[in-house]
Scaffold this active site. Sequence first.
Site, PDB file in Angstrom:
ATOM      1  N   ASP A 275       4.727   3.637  26.863  1.00 60.29           N
ATOM      2  CA  ASP A 275       6.122   3.454  27.260  1.00 60.29           C
ATOM      3  C   ASP A 275       6.737   4.798  27.606  1.00 60.29           C
ATOM      4  OD1 ASP A 275       7.814   4.472  24.656  1.00 60.29           O
ATOM      5  OD2 ASP A 275       5.907   3.566  24.073  1.00 60.29           O
TER       6      ASP A 275
ATOM      7  N   ASP B 270       9.890   7.050  26.731  1.00 65.38           N
ATOM      8  CA  ASP B 270      10.766   7.080  25.574  1.00 65.38           C
ATOM      9  C   ASP B 270      12.229   6.857  25.980  1.00 65.38           C
ATOM     10  OD1 ASP B 270      10.432   7.320  22.739  1.00 65.38           O
ATOM     11  OD2 ASP B 270      11.634   9.139  22.829  1.00 65.38           O
TER      12      ASP B 270
END
Length: 269
Positions: free
Chosen positions: A209, A211
């Site tokens: 992902d 952040d």
Amino acid sequence: MSSLSRPALAVIGGSGFYDFFDNDATEVEVDTPYGAPSAPIAVGKVAGRPVAFLPRHGKQHEFAPHTLPYRANMWALRSLGVRRIFAPCAVGSLRADWGPGTVAVPDQLVDRTSGRPQSYFDGGGVHVSFADPYCDELRAAAIKSATDALPMKTQGTMVVVQGPRFSTRAESRWFAGQGWELVNMTGHPEAVLARELEMCYAAVALITDLDAGLEEGDGVHALDVFAEFKKNMVPFKELIRRAVSGVAGTDTCDRCRVHTGVSLPFELP
């Protein structure tokens, strides 16, 4: 366990990485002065050599990052004969150009955890060298194992946060502003405990992902992280197998021997 099957190499699987061997493996229960490890340790074969595997969070993800039995985990592996460890893990990216599905082999670590026992030496003047937290030889093997399936970054700084919550946007932007590239919850104290036990150790990080400071939406969600990790699990496991197969030696390298000058507070083989 016979000397012929003692594993000198180990893999510690992170979130979503709960098994490693496709064929027969033997589970070993290990008792330690620090309690039980996260799970029984599986010992199987990779490229004909015995390898230990420990799911960091347990077989069913029973342990959160801040409750993991780090000292028991590392002691248990060392007591079985392990000298070199690959530590695959899930990480968030602090750079917009390092997107999900990228593998990074960090060369530096920043500790932002609190309250975690992070040493086997609770007294005396023991100070372990930790300027370079990851083993160069294992990092080289991981980098050499790169495949077309997963783009790779060959260095980076991983900041380890306490968890179990994800970072705020302000924290995320602060980390990125320091020039750090990755954020994780389990890389410390695992790496320094390995160094105290004179085991070579290298993190191999799969970015799941961007952040919170890089995202415009609702931020990071655990379900999305697990989904991204699962999507890339097959090529990521293959990369780790290639890395294990590419390690020439099976003993601790000279640089990861810390020479504290004192004995460990327990006996190990």
